[in-house]
Motif scaffolding. Structure first.
Motif, PDB file in Angstrom:
ATOM      1  N   ASP A 131      14.936  11.265  10.102  1.00  0.00           N
ATOM      2  CA  ASP A 131      15.335  12.491   9.416  1.00  0.00           C
ATOM      3  C   ASP A 131      16.588  12.272   8.564  1.00  0.00           C
ATOM      4  OD1 ASP A 131      13.253  13.898  10.526  1.00  0.00           O
ATOM      5  OD2 ASP A 131      14.430  14.580  12.247  1.00  0.00           O
ATOM      6  N   ILE A 132      17.521  11.455   9.056  1.00  0.00           N
ATOM      7  CA  ILE A 132      18.739  11.170   8.296  1.00  0.00           C
ATOM      8  C   ILE A 132      18.396  10.465   6.998  1.00  0.00           C
ATOM      9  CG2 ILE A 132      20.869   9.803   8.274  1.00  0.00           C
ATOM     10  CD1 ILE A 132      21.006  10.277  11.344  1.00  0.00           C
ATOM     11  N   VAL A 133      17.532   9.449   7.079  1.00  0.00           N
ATOM     12  CA  VAL A 133      17.139   8.701   5.884  1.00  0.00           C
ATOM     13  C   VAL A 133      16.381   9.610   4.921  1.00  0.00           C
ATOM     14  CG1 VAL A 133      15.708   6.797   5.020  1.00  0.00           C
ATOM     15  CG2 VAL A 133      17.130   6.467   7.066  1.00  0.00           C
ATOM     16  N   ALA A 134      15.436  10.396   5.462  1.00  0.00           N
ATOM     17  CA  ALA A 134      14.645  11.279   4.607  1.00  0.00           C
ATOM     18  C   ALA A 134      15.527  12.289   3.878  1.00  0.00           C
ATOM     19  CB  ALA A 134      13.592  12.007   5.446  1.00  0.00           C
ATOM     20  N   GLU A 135      16.476  12.875   4.589  1.00  0.00           N
ATOM     21  CA  GLU A 135      17.358  13.872   3.969  1.00  0.00           C
ATOM     22  C   GLU A 135      18.225  13.228   2.887  1.00  0.00           C
ATOM     23  OE1 GLU A 135      21.114  16.038   5.734  1.00  0.00           O
ATOM     24  OE2 GLU A 135      19.293  17.108   6.356  1.00  0.00           O
ATOM     25  N   ASN A 136      18.713  12.016   3.155  1.00  0.00           N
ATOM     26  CA  ASN A 136      19.548  11.330   2.179  1.00  0.00           C
ATOM     27  C   ASN A 136      18.774  11.048   0.893  1.00  0.00           C
ATOM     28  OD1 ASN A 136      20.535   8.299   1.213  1.00  0.00           O
ATOM     29  ND2 ASN A 136      22.215   9.692   1.696  1.00  0.00           N
ATOM     30  N   PHE A 137      17.541  10.593   1.024  1.00  0.00           N
ATOM     31  CA  PHE A 137      16.743  10.284  -0.160  1.00  0.00           C
ATOM     32  C   PHE A 137      16.303  11.547  -0.880  1.00  0.00           C
ATOM     33  CE2 PHE A 137      16.887   6.055   1.301  1.00  0.00           C
ATOM     34  CZ  PHE A 137      16.535   5.242   0.232  1.00  0.00           C
ATOM     35  N   SER A 138      16.038  12.602  -0.125  1.00  0.00           N
ATOM     36  CA  SER A 138      15.687  13.869  -0.754  1.00  0.00           C
ATOM     37  C   SER A 138      16.849  14.380  -1.602  1.00  0.00           C
ATOM     38  CB  SER A 138      15.326  14.903   0.313  1.00  0.00           C
ATOM     39  OG  SER A 138      15.050  16.157  -0.277  1.00  0.00           O
ATOM     40  N   THR A 139      18.057  14.281  -1.064  1.00  0.00           N
ATOM     41  CA  THR A 139      19.245  14.716  -1.800  1.00  0.00           C
ATOM     42  C   THR A 139      19.446  13.872  -3.053  1.00  0.00           C
ATOM     43  OG1 THR A 139      20.298  15.484   0.242  1.00  0.00           O
ATOM     44  CG2 THR A 139      21.735  15.054  -1.645  1.00  0.00           C
ATOM     45  N   MET A 140      19.279  12.559  -2.907  1.00  0.00           N
ATOM     46  CA  MET A 140      19.455  11.669  -4.057  1.00  0.00           C
ATOM     47  C   MET A 140      18.404  11.954  -5.121  1.00  0.00           C
ATOM     48  SD  MET A 140      19.599   7.493  -4.094  1.00  0.00           S
ATOM     49  CE  MET A 140      19.779   6.598  -5.661  1.00  0.00           C
ATOM     50  N   TYR A 141      17.161  12.178  -4.689  1.00  0.00           N
ATOM     51  CA  TYR A 141      16.101  12.483  -5.647  1.00  0.00           C
ATOM     52  C   TYR A 141      16.437  13.741  -6.452  1.00  0.00           C
ATOM     53  CZ  TYR A 141      11.826  14.497  -7.459  1.00  0.00           C
ATOM     54  OH  TYR A 141      10.909  15.092  -8.292  1.00  0.00           O
ATOM     55  N   ARG A 142      16.879  14.788  -5.767  1.00  0.00           N
ATOM     56  CA  ARG A 142      17.198  16.043  -6.457  1.00  0.00           C
ATOM     57  C   ARG A 142      18.340  15.838  -7.460  1.00  0.00           C
ATOM     58  NH1 ARG A 142      12.683  18.763  -5.854  1.00  0.00           N
ATOM     59  NH2 ARG A 142      11.935  18.467  -3.724  1.00  0.00           N
ATOM     60  N   ALA A 143      19.326  15.053  -7.079  1.00  0.00           N
ATOM     61  CA  ALA A 143      20.457  14.809  -7.978  1.00  0.00           C
ATOM     62  C   ALA A 143      20.005  14.045  -9.223  1.00  0.00           C
ATOM     63  CB  ALA A 143      21.547  14.033  -7.243  1.00  0.00           C
ATOM     64  N   LEU A 144      19.168  13.035  -9.032  1.00  0.00           N
ATOM     65  CA  LEU A 144      18.684  12.251 -10.171  1.00  0.00           C
ATOM     66  C   LEU A 144      17.792  13.097 -11.072  1.00  0.00           C
ATOM     67  CD1 LEU A 144      17.840   8.918  -8.311  1.00  0.00           C
ATOM     68  CD2 LEU A 144      19.782   9.342  -9.823  1.00  0.00           C
ATOM     69  N   LYS A 145      17.016  13.974 -10.471  1.00  0.00           N
ATOM     70  CA  LYS A 145      16.151  14.840 -11.269  1.00  0.00           C
ATOM     71  C   LYS A 145      16.986  15.788 -12.126  1.00  0.00           C
ATOM     72  CE  LYS A 145      12.207  17.966 -10.944  1.00  0.00           C
ATOM     73  NZ  LYS A 145      11.384  18.813 -10.061  1.00  0.00           N
TER      74      LYS A 145
END
Length: 309
Positions: free
Chosen positions: A241-255
């Motif tokens: 869950d920690i990894v998934a949340e981190n990548f989800s946050t990064m994806y949203r920022a890059l988008k």
């Protein structure tokens, strides 16, 4: 070299082009030209106050002068400065290399594209200086030149590239090492559990990922169950869950930065692998982890009609 190696080299090239700033880009560009043209290409550099005379490289057989522009790290591109540089560099070359210059080509690493004003300036220069043939070397052109090099040259410039056979032999120790590095880099706060959903069949197409990433994620999806099992058995239950949340946050920022889907995936990939040359085993692990995240958590989008209200 098989197709999967080409896919991985496309990713490696994109990351290299985007992260080569200033003179580092000019050096990379010149290396590609040297390997493409051999002794026919002459690398040029500035010597103190003498400057480079508007020339970063010279192709002797055609009288072609190359001038490179490498974006500076984290610096916004000034359109006015770029346009002025194009004309000033050409005028320098025309003044100092008049006896040998027949063509002048501008190379750049602006992967998101040149501003319209720069294109208009180059077109205007074709009319203003009809005695010179003008050309443009875009990142896409440089990618084609790079991928046309021999496998030993690619290995030297971009490192190893995983094969299709490598992708069928996931090393869980590499997954563990990649996850450990990610966890060590994440500042942990409250973590929300990710709701795992089966990936829609058309999610790859819907998100308009470039062809090489479609193939890499599709192949990585075959290893994604091993990544899922690794997280399920991890002694720290919330690691996945920690990894998934981190990548989800990064994806949203890059988008939000309006990056193209392929560029976003490149950045997420580099988040797993780190900078520089990457072993084939780590590439396969990164490919599997991204496929798992693509399938299981909120990176990239589903059709609006498929998102629960």
């Amino acid at each position: 070299m098989d197709a999967f190696q080409t896919y991985h080299y496309k990713v490696a090239f994109a990351l290299k082009a985007r992260s080569s700033f200033g003179t580092a880009f000019q050096d990379f560009f010149s290396t590609v030209l040297e390997k493409t043209h051999g002794a026919n290409f002459v690398r040029v550099r500035a010597f103190g106050s003498l400057g480079d005379k508007g020339c970063d490289g010279y192709l002797t057989s055609s009288g072609r002068v190359y001038q490179g522009f490498g974006k500076l790290q984290d610096a916004a591109v000034s359109v006015a400065t770029l346009v002025q540089k194009i004309e000033n560099d050409y005028k320098l070359a025309a003044t100092h290399l008049n006896g040998i210059m027949k063509e002048w080509h501008f190379a750049h690493n602006l992967v998101d594209g040149l501003p319209t004003e720069a294109v208009l300036k180059l077109e205007a220069m074709k009319k203003d200086y009809p005695e010179t043939v003008f050309g443009l070397v875009s990142p896409a052109t440089l990618e084609s030149m790079t991928l046309a090099l021999s496998e030993p040259d690619l290995l030297q410039m971009l490192g190893p590239a995983a094969t299709a056979e490598d992708s069928r032999n996931l090393n869980l120790a590499e997954v563990r090492a990649a996850v450990d590095a990610l966890i060590a880099s994440i500042s942990q706060g409250a973590v929300q559990s990710s709701k795992i959903q089966p990936v829609p069949q058309d999610k790859l197409a819907f998100n308009k990922l470039p062809d090489h990433w479609v193939h890499l994620i599709a192949a990585g999806s075959k290893n994604a169950p091993h990544v899922r099992e690794y997280f399920e058995r991890h002694p720290v239950a919330e690691t996945g869950d920690i990894v998934a949340e981190n990548f989800s946050t990064m994806y949203r920022a890059l988008k939000l930065e309006n990056m193209a889907p392929g560029e976003i995936m490149d950045a997420l990939y580099e988040r797993v692998t780190g900078l520089g040359f990457v072993s084939a085993a780590r590439q396969v692990a990164a490919q599997a982890l991204l496929a798992y995240l693509f399938d299981a958590c909120d990176i990239f989008e589903d059709h609006a009609s498929k998102v629960p209200a």
